[in-house]
Motif scaffolding. Structure first.
Motif, short mmCIF file in Angstrom:
data_model
loop_
_atom_site.label_atom_id
_atom_site.label_comp_id
_atom_site.label_asym_id
_atom_site.label_seq_id
_atom_site.Cartn_x
_atom_site.Cartn_y
_atom_site.Cartn_z
N ALA A 32 0.74 -1.33 -0.18
CA ALA A 32 -0.19 0.44 -0.18
C ALA A 32 0.89 1.30 -0.30
N ALA A 33 2.43 1.12 0.51
CA ALA A 33 3.30 2.13 0.48
C ALA A 33 3.45 2.19 -0.76
N PRO A 34 4.00 3.84 -0.88
CA PRO A 34 4.63 4.03 -2.73
C PRO A 34 5.62 3.37 -2.88
N ALA A 35 6.69 2.81 -1.76
CA ALA A 35 8.05 2.39 -2.27
C ALA A 35 7.27 1.21 -2.78
N GLY A 36 6.15 0.34 -2.49
CA GLY A 36 5.82 -0.98 -2.88
C GLY A 36 5.13 -0.86 -4.59
N GLN A 37 5.69 0.12 -5.50
CA GLN A 37 5.12 0.81 -6.71
C GLN A 37 7.08 0.49 -7.84
N GLY A 38 8.22 0.26 -6.61
CA GLY A 38 9.18 0.82 -7.16
C GLY A 38 10.28 -0.87 -6.88
N TYR A 39 11.34 -0.19 -6.11
CA TYR A 39 11.91 -1.45 -5.99
C TYR A 39 11.00 -2.27 -4.79
N GLY A 40 10.25 -1.69 -3.78
CA GLY A 40 9.86 -2.71 -3.17
C GLY A 40 8.93 -3.85 -3.59
N LEU A 41 8.31 -4.00 -4.81
CA LEU A 41 7.90 -5.22 -5.99
C LEU A 41 9.42 -6.31 -5.26
N PHE A 42 10.50 -5.69 -5.40
CA PHE A 42 11.20 -6.99 -5.64
C PHE A 42 11.54 -7.41 -3.89
N GLU A 76 7.44 -9.89 -11.60
CA GLU A 76 7.46 -9.36 -13.09
C GLU A 76 7.28 -7.93 -13.13
N ALA A 77 6.17 -7.48 -12.05
CA ALA A 77 6.22 -6.34 -12.62
C ALA A 77 7.74 -5.55 -12.00
N PHE A 78 8.15 -5.68 -10.74
CA PHE A 78 9.39 -5.77 -10.90
C PHE A 78 10.57 -5.46 -12.11
N LEU A 79 10.43 -6.63 -12.69
CA LEU A 79 11.32 -6.26 -14.16
C LEU A 79 10.79 -5.43 -15.09
N LYS A 80 9.22 -4.88 -14.95
CA LYS A 80 9.10 -4.20 -16.15
C LYS A 80 9.71 -2.76 -15.57
N ARG A 81 9.32 -2.93 -14.12
CA ARG A 81 9.60 -1.17 -13.90
C ARG A 81 11.08 -1.32 -13.79
N ALA A 104 22.79 -0.40 -11.62
CA ALA A 104 23.59 -1.27 -9.33
C ALA A 104 22.47 -2.47 -9.33
N LEU A 105 20.96 -2.02 -9.27
CA LEU A 105 20.35 -2.98 -8.95
C LEU A 105 20.57 -4.71 -9.88
N GLU A 106 21.66 -4.94 -10.29
CA GLU A 106 21.59 -5.62 -11.04
C GLU A 106 21.74 -7.24 -10.52
N PRO A 107 22.33 -6.98 -9.21
CA PRO A 107 22.02 -8.59 -8.16
C PRO A 107 20.07 -8.91 -8.02
N GLU A 108 19.84 -7.13 -7.85
CA GLU A 108 18.27 -8.09 -7.88
C GLU A 108 17.28 -8.26 -8.87
N VAL A 109 17.89 -8.12 -10.55
CA VAL A 109 17.50 -8.60 -11.06
C VAL A 109 17.73 -9.69 -11.57
N ARG A 139 15.52 -12.98 -11.56
CA ARG A 139 14.84 -14.03 -12.64
C ARG A 139 15.06 -15.75 -12.46
N THR A 140 16.32 -15.83 -11.39
CA THR A 140 16.77 -16.80 -10.94
C THR A 140 14.67 -17.48 -9.83
N THR A 141 14.61 -16.61 -9.05
CA THR A 141 12.90 -17.07 -8.58
C THR A 141 12.33 -17.22 -9.49
N LEU A 142 12.48 -16.72 -10.31
CA LEU A 142 11.33 -16.67 -11.17
C LEU A 142 11.05 -18.56 -12.37
N THR A 143 12.40 -18.65 -12.80
CA THR A 143 12.37 -19.78 -13.28
C THR A 143 12.49 -20.95 -12.07
N LYS A 144 12.39 -20.29 -10.97
CA LYS A 144 12.04 -22.02 -10.53
C LYS A 144 10.91 -22.43 -9.90
#
Length: 226
Positions: free
Chosen positions: A163-173, A193-198, A209-214, A218-223
């Motif tokens: 429900a917070a603004p951060a939940g629409q950005g990095y918070g998606l991760f 998927e929304a995080f990757l789109k964002r 800078a966010l390559e580790p998160e990306v 992707r690894t989690t989505l693959t699982k």
């Protein structure tokens, strides 16, 4: 600051730095920071770090510049150097930016699987935070889960962050990985998927800078689809 790409940014920054006119410290620092960003975007991490470190000597926005140096150090594989710069940034920062530096440190240690140290840094981020607290609290819960703990109130944290603004950005991760840890794969997939789109809307420097998160996303989505 509005340069269309890294090469133009670097050229304009160097032109400004080469001027014969006297530069006040703030302008000098900002020009060096633009050169840093151009080098970082171009993945010239060692050079970017050197520029950021030289800029810290001006003693203007020094916490931001130490943060920049840390980003370059971590991207270049020098976690110890990044930790040193982020701790310095947290010490020198005004109260309004201190939480950001502790959070970034906690995140870097999380990706290095140094969970106890990550938890300690994120606890400080939570203590110093104000409007970003839902993100920092949820991120702390994620690290606790990764360390083998079972923190209480995770669903409440998910609801608060969503429900917070951060939940629409990095918070998606964070939301995606908390949902995945809870076995809620449908919302986890939606968040991740929304995080990757964002990330497609973020600056080139932020994407680097966010390559580790990306990669983790992707690894989690693959699982989940395996």
């Amino acid at each position: 600051m509005s340069a269309p790409n890294a090469s133009v940014r670097a050229r304009l920054a160097r032109r400004g730095l080469a001027t014969r006119a006297a530069l006040d410290k703030t302008t000098h620092a900002m020009l060096l920071r633009q050169l840093y960003l151009a080098l970082f975007e171009s993945r010239r991490f060692d050079e970017a770090r050197a520029v950021a470190e030289s800029a810290t000597e001006l003693r203007v926005i020094s916490d931001v510049l130490h943060h920049d140096a840390a980003r370059a150090a971590v991207a270049d594989g020098d976690l110890a150097g990044g930790v040193m710069h982020l701790r310095t940034a947290a010490r020198r920062a005004p109260a309004s930016r201190r939480a950001l530096h502790w959070w970034t440190l906690g995140s870097a240690l999380f990706h290095a699987r140094r969970y106890r140290e990550s938890i300690a840094a994120l606890e400080r981020a939570v203590r110093w935070s104000s409007h970003e607290r839902p993100l920092y609290r949820a991120h702390l819960a994620l690290v606790r889960i990764a360390s083998g703990e079972q923190p209480e109130g995770v669903q409440a944290m998910i609801n608060e962050l969503a429900a917070a603004p951060a939940g629409q950005g990095y918070g998606l991760f964070v939301l995606g990985h908390l949902a995945y840890a809870a076995g809620e794969f449908a919302p986890a997939q939606r968040f991740l998927e929304a995080f990757l789109k964002r990330t497609e809307t973020w600056s080139p420097a932020m994407v680097v800078a966010l390559e580790p998160e990306v990669e983790m996303t992707r690894t989690t989505l693959t699982k989940m689809v395996a």
